[in-house]
Design an enzyme around this catalytic site. Structure first.
Site, short mmCIF file in Angstrom:
data_model
loop_
_atom_site.label_atom_id
_atom_site.label_comp_id
_atom_site.label_asym_id
_atom_site.label_seq_id
_atom_site.Cartn_x
_atom_site.Cartn_y
_atom_site.Cartn_z
N ARG A 26 -3.02 -25.88 41.31
CA ARG A 26 -3.50 -27.20 40.92
C ARG A 26 -2.43 -28.13 40.39
O ARG A 26 -2.49 -29.35 40.65
CB ARG A 26 -4.62 -27.04 39.87
CG ARG A 26 -5.92 -26.56 40.49
CD ARG A 26 -6.89 -26.05 39.44
NE ARG A 26 -6.47 -24.77 38.88
CZ ARG A 26 -7.10 -24.13 37.91
NH1 ARG A 26 -8.17 -24.68 37.37
NH2 ARG A 26 -6.68 -22.96 37.47
N ALA B 191 6.53 -22.32 33.61
CA ALA B 191 7.39 -21.69 34.61
C ALA B 191 8.59 -21.00 33.97
O ALA B 191 8.89 -19.84 34.26
CB ALA B 191 7.86 -22.75 35.62
N LYS C 8 -7.21 -10.42 47.58
CA LYS C 8 -7.60 -9.53 46.46
C LYS C 8 -8.39 -8.35 47.02
O LYS C 8 -9.53 -8.05 46.60
CB LYS C 8 -8.40 -10.27 45.40
CG LYS C 8 -7.68 -11.47 44.83
CD LYS C 8 -7.35 -11.32 43.38
CE LYS C 8 -6.46 -12.42 42.84
NZ LYS C 8 -6.64 -13.77 43.36
#
Ligand code: 3DU
Length: 213
Positions: free
Chosen positions: A190, A175, A62
């Site tokens: 996760r 998804a 980032k």
């Protein structure tokens, strides 16, 4: 980066042993590994080199600094074996361009972030961030699976550039929704590495992807 399972593993574990265990379990079901600060700080930057021998590595630093510092960060990440990096766009086009030059184009620019707070500051400027990513010749953008309608909006701005999409699983996104909205890859952490059986979790996601593209 191959485009087979369309899954990028977010490897946010905090030891080399866990990283190796998870990657060995799921390597057949993921196209790339995304490495973020938790693992780099826990295992050391060499983990990028190590993982890049197994899969393409997207370095999620980032990056958000002045152009000169951005360039130096990207050069270090690429020299460690990263295939691509993730940078913030709010720093302005000179800063993002420095990343793009140092990574030879292999930069994904963060647009609207996937967590609730992403609505606060990133959502209102996400269209501009996507346009900036396009204008500086980035490879793609990061867009939220938690708000698939925004993936579709941002797709209209960037055309055929790539969209990688976090927020599937633990953050509540699906998804199939992200892919149908126009994402090229989903980013999953996760839901895979915290699963009792990471291989089964990754396979189930890969099957969902196959049914939805
Ligand atoms: O929620 P997960 O555990 O599947 O992990 C998502 C990953 O994607 C994590 O590494 C996080 O830092 C990254 N990410 C976002 O979750 C949201 C963004 O807008 C950008 C990156």
């Amino acid at each position: 980066m191959q485009k087979k399972s369309r899954i990028i593993l977010a490897l946010d574990v905090t030891s080399r042993a866990d990283a190796t265990r998870v990657v060995n379990a799921v390597r057949d079901y993921v196209d790339a590994i995304k490495i973020n600060w938790p693992l780099i700080l826990a295992a050391g930057p060499d983990i990028i080199r190590e993982m890049s021998k197994v899969k393409d590595v997207v370095c999620d630093l980032k990056i958000a600094d002045i152009p000169n510092t951005n360039r130096m960060i990207v050069e270090q990440a690429m020299s460690l074996g990263a295939s691509a990096v993730i940078a913030h766009g709010f720093t302005g086009d000179d800063s993002v361009r420095a990343c793009v030059e140092a990574a030879k184009g292999q930069v994904f620019v963060v647009t609207e972030m996937s967590h609730p707070g992403g609505k606060q500051f990133t959502a209102p400027v996400a269209d501009k961030l996507a346009a900036l990513a396009k204008s500086v010749g980035a490879r793609g953008i990061v867009a939220p699976a938690t708000r698939p309608e925004r993936i579709a909006d941002l797709r209209k701005i960037i055309g055929s550039m790539e969209i990688i999409s976090p927020g599937v699983g633990a953050q509540g996104g699906k998804a199939s929704d992200a892919l149908k909205a126009g994402a090229d890859y989903i980013i999953v952490g996760r839901a895979i590495y915290e699963a009792q059986d990471p291989a089964s979790a990754a396979k189930a996601l890969a099957d969902e992807v196959e049914r939805s593209v």
